[in-house]
Design an enzyme around this catalytic site. Structure first.
Site, short mmCIF file in Angstrom:
data_model
loop_
_atom_site.label_atom_id
_atom_site.label_comp_id
_atom_site.label_asym_id
_atom_site.label_seq_id
_atom_site.Cartn_x
_atom_site.Cartn_y
_atom_site.Cartn_z
N HIS A 127 -45.27 15.95 33.64
CA HIS A 127 -44.98 17.19 32.92
C HIS A 127 -45.00 18.36 33.88
O HIS A 127 -45.82 18.38 34.80
CB HIS A 127 -46.00 17.42 31.79
CG HIS A 127 -45.51 18.37 30.76
ND1 HIS A 127 -45.61 19.73 30.93
CD2 HIS A 127 -44.88 18.16 29.59
CE1 HIS A 127 -45.07 20.32 29.88
NE2 HIS A 127 -44.61 19.39 29.05
N ASP A 137 -44.33 12.50 24.61
CA ASP A 137 -43.15 11.77 24.16
C ASP A 137 -43.25 10.26 24.39
O ASP A 137 -42.50 9.50 23.79
CB ASP A 137 -41.90 12.34 24.82
CG ASP A 137 -41.55 13.66 24.19
OD1 ASP A 137 -41.84 13.81 22.99
OD2 ASP A 137 -41.05 14.55 24.88
N1 CMC Z 1 -41.73 8.99 37.44
C1 CMC Z 1 -41.85 8.92 38.77
N2 CMC Z 1 -42.10 9.97 39.57
C2 CMC Z 1 -42.20 11.17 38.99
C3 CMC Z 1 -42.09 11.33 37.59
C4 CMC Z 1 -41.85 10.18 36.80
N3 CMC Z 1 -41.74 10.27 35.48
N4 CMC Z 1 -42.24 12.63 37.28
C5 CMC Z 1 -42.45 13.27 38.43
N5 CMC Z 1 -42.43 12.39 39.48
C6 CMC Z 1 -42.69 12.70 40.89
C7 CMC Z 1 -41.50 13.37 41.54
O1 CMC Z 1 -40.61 12.44 42.12
C8 CMC Z 1 -42.19 14.24 42.54
O2 CMC Z 1 -42.57 13.44 43.63
P1 CMC Z 1 -42.60 14.05 45.14
O3 CMC Z 1 -43.63 15.13 45.11
O4 CMC Z 1 -42.95 12.89 46.03
O5 CMC Z 1 -41.21 14.57 45.40
C9 CMC Z 1 -43.47 14.69 41.86
O6 CMC Z 1 -43.75 13.65 40.92
C10 CMC Z 1 -43.35 16.01 41.12
O7 CMC Z 1 -42.23 15.93 40.24
P2 CMC Z 1 -41.25 17.13 39.91
O8 CMC Z 1 -39.92 16.59 39.50
O9 CMC Z 1 -41.29 18.13 41.03
O10 CMC Z 1 -42.00 17.77 38.66
P3 CMC Z 1 -41.33 18.71 37.60
O11 CMC Z 1 -42.41 19.55 37.10
O12 CMC Z 1 -40.11 19.39 38.14
O13 CMC Z 1 -40.81 17.67 36.48
C11 CMC Z 1 -40.67 16.37 34.54
C12 CMC Z 1 -41.45 17.44 35.29
C13 CMC Z 1 -41.22 16.25 33.11
C14 CMC Z 1 -39.18 16.79 34.43
C15 CMC Z 1 -40.79 15.02 35.30
O14 CMC Z 1 -42.15 14.65 35.38
C16 CMC Z 1 -39.97 13.92 34.66
O15 CMC Z 1 -38.78 13.81 34.96
N6 CMC Z 1 -40.60 13.08 33.79
C17 CMC Z 1 -39.87 12.07 33.05
C18 CMC Z 1 -39.16 12.72 31.85
C19 CMC Z 1 -40.12 13.08 30.73
O16 CMC Z 1 -40.96 12.29 30.32
N7 CMC Z 1 -39.93 14.31 30.22
C20 CMC Z 1 -40.70 14.78 29.03
C21 CMC Z 1 -41.58 15.93 29.31
S1 CMC Z 1 -42.70 16.23 27.94
C22 CMC Z 1 -41.68 16.80 26.65
C23 CMC Z 1 -41.26 18.21 26.84
O17 CMC Z 1 -42.13 19.09 26.81
O18 CMC Z 1 -40.04 18.44 26.98
#
Ligand code: CMC
Length: 435
Positions: free
Chosen positions: A310, A368
């Protein structure tokens, strides 16, 4: 606007010019540097892709502390609301700022029930979609079309009209959601019934058929009501910011909410509950959990574990903690715990909890992950998961949209950019190109 209590001084090391910027301190959370005078004083914009450090507005609706795993609506902890309140009461709280007295609740509930029907001509809209349309596609279209039917609640500068639009949207969303599903299955639309409460009504419109009596299962009603409470608001996420940005141009509320639904649809946001179950199905079929965990860790692979991580919560998502408990209770009661999908979900959660990659990055299951499992156990089809999220979030969107119009500092949203394209160049006639 919060009080200005201190300042920071920004010095341009190249020109020696400096500017003193006010710092606004809210009730809780990080103070915010007010950069509005920056461009005039030093000629700079701020650069912040994804708004990682930008407060786009001040708001009194929802407070989140992602490090401590805190979520509060209007000051009330989500744990207390989940245990003691119900979705419609939470709607009142988000919209009006206070918990309702019994009289206020009665009046509110009556108004919501009175507005739950759709203009009969709107039935025709559903028929215009392909039979196999995704219910989210139908919902985006039908909600936008509400503006053609309810122009008397479209004036953004009239508080009464704004609240009427909020009541209408909260009331009509279950009908639109259920009809979007009914249309996609070819079954007859079921109309709302005022003797049922909000959540029961939605379940009935989803599952009842004209040939049989339908009694909503109290266990499912309670679980769904909880899911609605937990999804009702989440401060300035992508869809809420979309509603604010769309609404800031004075677009009507139905158009703004339609834009919010479109933003919610993506798998990185509200689409994650559907994506998480699809992923669990795929993993279950393959039987190789570790392969998927390894793929999620591989930087050359775009695959991510859906339902994990998240942007804000870097400790456990408090909504996930609440819903996880309900998920286990529900699965026990309906004897579904041993189905392959849920076994995969529990095993995956376990593997991830022990894996350094996920531990170091604070990646836990989010709301989720479990809401998808619960909805799936209730027999709600995958394509409806994000639709239910949209239904729940409508009150949050409308509360923010209304707050925006009550804030004298609100202006049309218009971010700036750092231009990195070509410098000026002259038009080249077609025959001279590529030479
Ligand atoms: N699986 C594997 N690696 C992950 C995941 C995941 N689900 N989420 C984040 N990472 C890794 C990412 O690759 C990065 O690694 P590194 O630092 O080595 O580059 C690190 O964790 C930080 O990730 P980020 O993409 O910079 O984090 P963000 O804050 O931009 O993204 C997120 C948040 C929710 C988009 C992401 O965690 C994700 O894509 N999760 C899966 C989709 C999901 O479940 N979304 C629902 C969110 S809750 C409902 C809502 O409020 O909308």
């Amino acid at each position: 606007m919060p009080q200005k209590q201190r300042t920071v001084t920004l010095i341009d090391n190249e020109t020696g010019k400096q500017v003193e910027l006010p710092v606004h301190v809210g009730t809780h959370g990080h103070p915010a540097i007010d950069v509005r005078s920056l461009n005039k004083a030093l000629g700079y914009y701020t650069y912040d892709p994804g708004y990682m450090s930008t407060a786009s507005c001040s708001s009194a609706i929802t407070y989140i502390d992602g490090k401590k795993g805190i979520l509060r609506y209007r000051g009330y902890p989500i744990e207390q609301l989940a245990e003691k309140s119900n979705y419609l009461e939470v709607c009142y709280l988000l919209l009006y700022g206070e918990l309702p007295t019994p009289d206020e609740f009665e009046t509110f509930e009556k108004s919501i029930k009175e507005h739950s029907m759709l203009h009969e001509a709107m039935r025709g809209f559903f028929g215009g979609f392909r039979h196999d349309a995704h219910p989210m596609a139908t919902m985006v279209g039908v909600v936008g079309a509400l503006s053609a039917f309810y122009p008397d609640s479209s004036s953004v500068h009239n508080r009464e009209q704004r609240l009427l639009a909020a009541h209408r949207l909260i009331a009509k969303m279950p009908t639109i959601a259920a009809w979007s599903y009914k249309y996609s299955t070819g079954f007859r639309f079921i109309y709302p019934r005022n003797h049922l409460d909000y959540t029961e009504n939605f379940l009935r419109m989803m599952f009842a058929v004209p040939t049989e009596e339908y009694e909503p299962d109290p266990l499912f009603t309670k679980a769904l009501d909880l899911i609605l409470i937990l999804h009702a608001d989440h401060e300035q996420n992508a869809s809420t910011s979309t509603v604010r940005l769309t609404g800031s141009s004075e677009a009507n509320p139905f158009a703004a909410i339609s834009a919010g639904i479109a933003s919610l649809w993506g798998p990185a946001h509200g689409g994650a509950n559907e994506a998480a179950i699809r992923m669990l199905q795929e993993i279950t079929e393959s039987g190789d959990l570790q392969k998927y965990v390894d793929r999620a860790k591989d930087k050359n692979d775009r695959f991510r574990l859906m339902g994990f991580g998240h942007r804000i919560y870097k400790s456990y998502d408090p909504r996930a903690a609440i819903i996880r408990k309900t998920c286990h209770e529900l699965l026990d009661k309906i004897d579904s715990r041993n189905t392959p999908l849920f076994e995969t979900a529990l095993r995956l959660e376990d593997i991830v909890a022990k894996d350094d990659y996920f531990i170091e990055r604070n990646l836990y299951p989010n709301v989720d992950y479990y809401s998808g499992i619960i909805l799936s156990a209730m027999g709600i089809p995958l394509s409806m998961f994000t639709v239910i999220f949209a239904l729940a979030r409508t009150v949050g969107w409308m509360s923010h949209w209304n707050e925006m119009w009550e804030d004298p500092e609100s202006r049309i949203g218009r971010p700036r950019q750092l231009y990195i394209g070509e410098k000026k160049r002259d038009y080249v006639p077609p025959e001279e190109r590529g030479a």
